[in-house]
Scaffold this motif. Structure first.
Motif, PDB file in Angstrom:
ATOM      1  N   ILE A 108       0.711  -1.370   0.101  1.00  0.00           N
ATOM      2  CA  ILE A 108      -0.258  -0.463   0.087  1.00  0.00           C
ATOM      3  C   ILE A 108       0.535   1.354   0.124  1.00  0.00           C
ATOM      4  O   ILE A 108       1.730   1.564   1.241  1.00  0.00           O
ATOM      5  CB  ILE A 108      -0.891   0.324   1.094  1.00  0.00           C
ATOM      6  N   GLU A 109       0.895   1.353  -1.176  1.00  0.00           N
ATOM      7  CA  GLU A 109       2.056   2.820  -0.976  1.00  0.00           C
ATOM      8  C   GLU A 109       1.657   4.192  -2.021  1.00  0.00           C
ATOM      9  O   GLU A 109       0.609   3.931  -2.906  1.00  0.00           O
ATOM     10  CB  GLU A 109       3.530   2.325  -2.464  1.00  0.00           C
ATOM     11  N   ARG A 110       1.550   5.163  -1.611  1.00  0.00           N
ATOM     12  CA  ARG A 110       1.756   6.203  -2.066  1.00  0.00           C
ATOM     13  C   ARG A 110       2.545   7.347  -2.404  1.00  0.00           C
ATOM     14  O   ARG A 110       3.629   7.308  -1.965  1.00  0.00           O
ATOM     15  CB  ARG A 110       1.032   7.484  -1.094  1.00  0.00           C
TER      16      ARG A 110
ATOM     17  N   SER B 172      -2.827  -3.245  -9.881  1.00  0.00           N
ATOM     18  CA  SER B 172      -3.316  -1.960  -8.887  1.00  0.00           C
ATOM     19  C   SER B 172      -4.403  -2.257  -8.205  1.00  0.00           C
ATOM     20  O   SER B 172      -5.549  -2.409  -9.494  1.00  0.00           O
ATOM     21  CB  SER B 172      -2.212  -1.097  -9.207  1.00  0.00           C
ATOM     22  N   GLN B 173      -4.909  -1.883  -7.454  1.00  0.00           N
ATOM     23  CA  GLN B 173      -6.329  -1.836  -6.943  1.00  0.00           C
ATOM     24  C   GLN B 173      -6.131  -0.594  -6.277  1.00  0.00           C
ATOM     25  O   GLN B 173      -6.034  -0.079  -5.135  1.00  0.00           O
ATOM     26  CB  GLN B 173      -7.308  -2.859  -6.131  1.00  0.00           C
ATOM     27  N   GLY B 174      -6.663   0.394  -6.629  1.00  0.00           N
ATOM     28  CA  GLY B 174      -6.410   1.476  -6.138  1.00  0.00           C
ATOM     29  C   GLY B 174      -4.469   2.128  -5.743  1.00  0.00           C
ATOM     30  O   GLY B 174      -4.250   2.105  -6.345  1.00  0.00           O
ATOM     31  N   ILE B 175      -3.767   2.501  -4.774  1.00  0.00           N
ATOM     32  CA  ILE B 175      -2.660   2.292  -4.523  1.00  0.00           C
ATOM     33  C   ILE B 175      -2.293   1.162  -3.775  1.00  0.00           C
ATOM     34  O   ILE B 175      -0.951   0.602  -2.574  1.00  0.00           O
ATOM     35  CB  ILE B 175      -2.613   3.297  -3.096  1.00  0.00           C
TER      36      ILE B 175
ATOM     37  N   ARG C 185       0.226   1.193   6.182  1.00  0.00           N
ATOM     38  CA  ARG C 185      -0.342  -0.486   7.258  1.00  0.00           C
ATOM     39  C   ARG C 185      -2.100  -0.140   6.508  1.00  0.00           C
ATOM     40  O   ARG C 185      -2.264  -1.239   6.217  1.00  0.00           O
ATOM     41  CB  ARG C 185      -0.307   0.072   8.676  1.00  0.00           C
ATOM     42  N   ASN C 186      -2.183   1.330   5.753  1.00  0.00           N
ATOM     43  CA  ASN C 186      -4.331   0.562   4.555  1.00  0.00           C
ATOM     44  C   ASN C 186      -4.130   1.778   4.482  1.00  0.00           C
ATOM     45  O   ASN C 186      -3.142   3.025   4.335  1.00  0.00           O
ATOM     46  CB  ASN C 186      -5.110   0.907   6.332  1.00  0.00           C
ATOM     47  N   ALA C 187      -4.487   1.899   3.012  1.00  0.00           N
ATOM     48  CA  ALA C 187      -5.487   2.874   2.398  1.00  0.00           C
ATOM     49  C   ALA C 187      -5.764   4.049   2.487  1.00  0.00           C
ATOM     50  O   ALA C 187      -5.548   5.305   2.173  1.00  0.00           O
ATOM     51  CB  ALA C 187      -5.790   2.448   1.353  1.00  0.00           C
ATOM     52  N   ASP C 188      -6.147   4.159   3.653  1.00  0.00           N
ATOM     53  CA  ASP C 188      -6.581   5.190   4.509  1.00  0.00           C
ATOM     54  C   ASP C 188      -6.434   6.063   5.465  1.00  0.00           C
ATOM     55  O   ASP C 188      -6.419   6.874   6.310  1.00  0.00           O
ATOM     56  CB  ASP C 188      -8.386   5.068   5.272  1.00  0.00           C
TER      57      ASP C 188
END
Length: 153
Positions: free
Chosen positions: A5-7, A54-57, A118-121
């Motif tokens: 999970i990466e930005r 990829s599914q979102g980030i 750790r999580n997308a949000d």
């Protein structure tokens, strides 16, 4: 199963440069259809990484250390040119590791910061040297930078 999970962000200015030394990375990609297979050499260590779609980030990720001689041979014989060469600076801030990649060669001039979550949000405090969020822009995926290098944009 591992999950990444990466930005990703563009980097502005030079304030990040004194925060951590860089290590030279050399990596390439083996052509596939539905997944990404990356071969990487960092100093005297070799790695193979397999990433799902990829599914979102987020996406599935599996990474394993392999003999550096095998990794070097795969880079030279199995991976499509151009290879990705970059200096990676790992900067720890507020409990997170920021990986700032300063690209070389055909991607010279591009500097991207990535942070794994750790999580997308997960809320994060952005350092003042962080610019535009490019997490959803596929042009900035390393695997795409081999097909469409930054210097050709």
């Amino acid at each position: 199963m591992g999950v990444e999970i990466e930005r990703k962000f563009l980097v502005k200015g030079d304030r990040w440069r004194d925060l951590a030394p860089g290590e030279l990375y050399r990596q390439g990609y083996i052509p596939t259809v539905e997944s990404t297979v990356r071969i990487r050499v960092v100093n005297d260590r070799g790695f193979i990484t397999i990433k799902g779609m990829s599914q979102g980030i987020s996406r599935a990720e599996f990474e394993y250390e392999i003999p550096v001689s095998d990794a070097a041979q795969m880079l030279d014989t199995l991976c499509k040119a151009p290879l990705i060469e970059k200096y990676r600076h790992k900067i720890e801030l507020n409990g997170l590791i920021w990986e700032v990649d300063e690209f070389l060669g055909e991607n010279h001039g591009l500097i991207i910061a990535e942070v794994e979550l750790r999580n997308a949000d997960q809320a994060i405090d952005l350092p003042d040297w962080i610019g535009e969020d490019v997490s959803h822009d596929p042009r900035y995926y390393n695997s795409n930078l081999t097909k469409h290098p930054f210097t050709t944009w």
